[in-house]
Design a protein around this motif. Sequence first.
Motif, short mmCIF file in Angstrom:
data_model
loop_
_atom_site.label_atom_id
_atom_site.label_comp_id
_atom_site.label_asym_id
_atom_site.label_seq_id
_atom_site.Cartn_x
_atom_site.Cartn_y
_atom_site.Cartn_z
N ASP A 75 68.93 -25.60 97.73
CA ASP A 75 69.70 -25.72 98.97
C ASP A 75 71.20 -25.71 98.71
O ASP A 75 71.96 -25.08 99.44
N SER A 76 71.62 -26.37 97.65
CA SER A 76 73.03 -26.39 97.30
C SER A 76 73.53 -24.97 96.98
O SER A 76 74.60 -24.55 97.44
N ARG A 77 72.74 -24.26 96.21
CA ARG A 77 73.12 -22.88 95.88
C ARG A 77 73.07 -22.00 97.12
O ARG A 77 73.93 -21.15 97.33
N TYR A 78 72.08 -22.21 97.95
CA TYR A 78 71.93 -21.47 99.22
C TYR A 78 73.18 -21.65 100.08
O TYR A 78 73.73 -20.69 100.61
N ARG A 79 73.61 -22.89 100.21
CA ARG A 79 74.79 -23.18 101.05
C ARG A 79 76.08 -22.63 100.43
O ARG A 79 77.01 -22.30 101.15
N SER A 80 76.13 -22.53 99.11
CA SER A 80 77.33 -21.99 98.45
C SER A 80 77.43 -20.48 98.64
O SER A 80 78.49 -19.90 98.45
N ARG A 81 76.29 -19.84 98.96
CA ARG A 81 76.20 -18.39 99.17
C ARG A 81 76.56 -17.61 97.92
O ARG A 81 76.98 -16.46 97.98
N LYS A 82 76.39 -18.24 96.76
CA LYS A 82 76.63 -17.56 95.49
C LYS A 82 75.32 -16.96 94.98
O LYS A 82 74.24 -17.45 95.30
#
Length: 121
Positions: free
Chosen positions: A55-62
Amino acid sequence: MTNFVRILNTLTGMHFDDRNQFIDSLNRYSLLIIDDLGAERDSEFSKEQVFNVIDSRYRSRKPLIVTTNLMLSEMKNTGDIARKRIYDRILERCVPVRINNQNIREQIASESMKQAKNLFS
């Protein structure tokens, strides 16, 4: 590049704030590659932490690359709501690519056995 087992080992025993900082640190990488999704132990803690990382990576859009032995149908049709939340985020951000249907470790072991037999022949 890392795997979820290693991430979970790092997170185990950390205080809540330290876990969040560690997960946030994964977003500093321009590309994150996580190997072997699904190999982690099946516990509430591990599902929660895998979700937090994804989810953290998802939200960072990286960019994110995730490898797994799970079939696409397993990811799309899981009955486990916690895993569904994880897989939905992965499938939204990642393009599924099926590499092959062969076990590379079995191939390497077979080649090693052939070489060993040649040594003793």
